[in-house]
Design a protein around this motif. Structure first.
Motif, PDB file in Angstrom:
ATOM      1  N   VAL A 163      98.001  90.104  11.293  1.00  0.00           N
ATOM      2  CA  VAL A 163      98.614  90.752  10.342  1.00  0.00           C
ATOM      3  C   VAL A 163      98.119  89.832   9.032  1.00  0.00           C
ATOM      4  O   VAL A 163      97.503  88.865   9.153  1.00  0.00           O
ATOM      5  N   ASP A 168     104.696  90.901   6.852  1.00  0.00           N
ATOM      6  CA  ASP A 168     104.210  91.840   7.905  1.00  0.00           C
ATOM      7  C   ASP A 168     104.350  91.469   9.237  1.00  0.00           C
ATOM      8  O   ASP A 168     104.693  92.346  10.274  1.00  0.00           O
ATOM      9  N   GLY A 169     104.203  90.005   9.713  1.00  0.00           N
ATOM     10  CA  GLY A 169     104.227  89.736  10.996  1.00  0.00           C
ATOM     11  C   GLY A 169     106.041  89.862  11.486  1.00  0.00           C
ATOM     12  O   GLY A 169     105.956  90.233  12.640  1.00  0.00           O
ATOM     13  N   VAL A 172     106.050  93.617  12.268  1.00  0.00           N
ATOM     14  CA  VAL A 172     105.570  94.047  13.685  1.00  0.00           C
ATOM     15  C   VAL A 172     106.364  93.411  14.864  1.00  0.00           C
ATOM     16  O   VAL A 172     106.485  94.166  15.814  1.00  0.00           O
ATOM     17  N   SER A 311      97.051  96.234   9.881  1.00  0.00           N
ATOM     18  CA  SER A 311      97.061  96.232   8.492  1.00  0.00           C
ATOM     19  C   SER A 311      96.550  97.615   7.772  1.00  0.00           C
ATOM     20  O   SER A 311      95.708  98.241   8.520  1.00  0.00           O
ATOM     21  N   SER A 329     101.658  98.321   4.622  1.00  0.00           N
ATOM     22  CA  SER A 329     102.953  97.758   3.891  1.00  0.00           C
ATOM     23  C   SER A 329     102.991  98.154   2.487  1.00  0.00           C
ATOM     24  O   SER A 329     104.251  97.844   2.174  1.00  0.00           O
TER      25      SER A 329
END
Length: 384
Positions: A163, A168-169, A172, A311, A329
């Motif tokens: 990511v 973002d991580g 996820v 991504s 995102s």
């Protein structure tokens, strides 16, 4: 409005996403500033916790709760960017501006999709806005990530989901854990998850879909865009008088608030942030920053693995990875232009790598703001 390593709302002490120290600074999300050090930060409780900036005179503000700073009336609303992300609506002497950072209008990730307020001027980031930036449905890409991850685990390989940011991580990891997939991750990801675990409510089912960190109230769900002169939210309309159907997620994944599996029989609060382990011998999906792949190799050793880029950058293909899924995102070009139009703003200021393309599409009422651009907040008439 002035840009000097951040956006300054002229006539107020407020800076937005400033890169250098300011006395008062609004943060649209935890990944918008490289470091803290400002006098007073304004943001959601989750954003401040992610930056380890709780207390110390900083102002944690709930979403959709109006407040004042001097004579300026303010409100934070969801921007859709991820955990804690928000846009700032400000009323400055009767003129209104909406500062948003990056927005994501699609539901399906974590938190609420981007909302909006009618405004005279809007400031928005455009990380994606070129004509070729057309993202597939977010729900489709999330399902693809889940299916790919399960397939790798079934084949005896460690699925490595790469990511762009810690924010973002966390998204996820939370969505995979809600599907009963055990998660491992980098130290940065583990520490970030621990900081906000108590602030993120557990996953629920809303109208048949998994929802994590959503504001589950009839007021904020199921409102369609209204005319540009009124407040609006980009969402599918729900029948009048009908509240969304909400259930607990029937999963046995382990979550951050305790060692017990998540299930309706477990007592006590459950977080939407899963327990994230250090990569080891146990087969887990590994969520890692793409920029830090060298340290991942040391953690993984010689265990068989497969990599996936998760991504919006995956729109360019999977070169260098075993797979690529466009888990974006932020909004794509059409979504961003639609969101801007729905604000009804007469003046539009755009930052980010695709600012030029968005400004070209909007015409003379839009401008790029950023180095070396600066301009009045309301150029057509003076603010009294």
């Amino acid at each position: 409005m002035t840009w000097r390593d951040g956006v300054h709302l002229t006539g107020t002490p407020i800076w937005c996403d400033a890169r250098r120290r300011r006395d008062v600074c609004f943060l649209s999300s935890a990944d918008r500033v490289g470091r803290t050090g400002h006098g007073q930060l304004i943001g959601t409780a989750i954003t401040l916790a992610l930056l380890d900036a709780v207390g110390h005179g900083h102002l944690a503000v709930p979403l959709r709760q109006r407040f004042t700073l001097g004579t300026v009336r303010l409100e934070l609303i969801p921007s859709g960017r991820g955990f804690g992300a928000a846009a700032l609506h400000a009323d400055v002497a009767g003129k209104t501006v909406l500062y948003a950072g990056a927005v994501r209008t699609s539901a399906g990730g974590v938190g609420d999709a981007a909302e909006l307020r009618a405004c005279d001027a809007v400031v928005v980031a455009a990380p994606y806005g070129e004509p070729h930036h057309r993202f597939p449905p977010l729900a489709t890409e999330i399902a693809a990530v889940i299916d790919w991850t399960r397939a790798q685990l079934a084949a005896g390989r460690r699925p490595i989901l790469l990511v762009d940011t810690v924010l973002d991580g966390l998204e996820v990891a939370s969505r995979l854990a809600a599907e009963d997939i055990a998660i491992a991750g980098s130290r940065a990801l583990r520490e970030a998850g621990q900081r906000i675990a108590e602030l993120v409510p557990g996953p629920q089912i809303v109208d048949g879909e998994i929802a994590i960190g959503r504001s589950l109230t009839p007021r904020t769900l199921g409102r369609e865009p209204r005319s540009p002169g009124r407040d609006a939210r980009l969402a599918d309309p729900a029948p009048a008088g009908v509240s969304p159907h909400v259930d607990a997620v029937p999963t046995t994944a382990r979550w951050a608030t305790g060692s017990q599996p998540f299930s309706p029989s477990v007592s006590g609060p459950v977080s939407g942030i899963p327990s994230i382990a250090t990569p080891g011998r146990e087969p887990r999906a590994i969520v890692w920053l793409d920029a830090d792949r060298a340290s991942l190799a040391r953690s993984l050793g010689d265990r068989p693995a497969a990599t996936a880029l998760v991504s919006a950058r995956a729109l360019a293909g999977a070169s260098g990875y075993d797979a690529a899924m466009v888990w974006a995102s932020a909004a794509d070009r059409a979504q961003l232009l639609g969101w801007i139009e729905a604000t009804g703003a007469r003046d539009v200021f755009v930052t980010g790598t695709s600012a030029e393309a968005i400004v070209a599409a909007l015409g003379s009422r839009a401008r790029i703001i950023g180095p070396p651009h600066q301009m009045q907040l309301f150029p057509r008439e003076a603010v009294p």
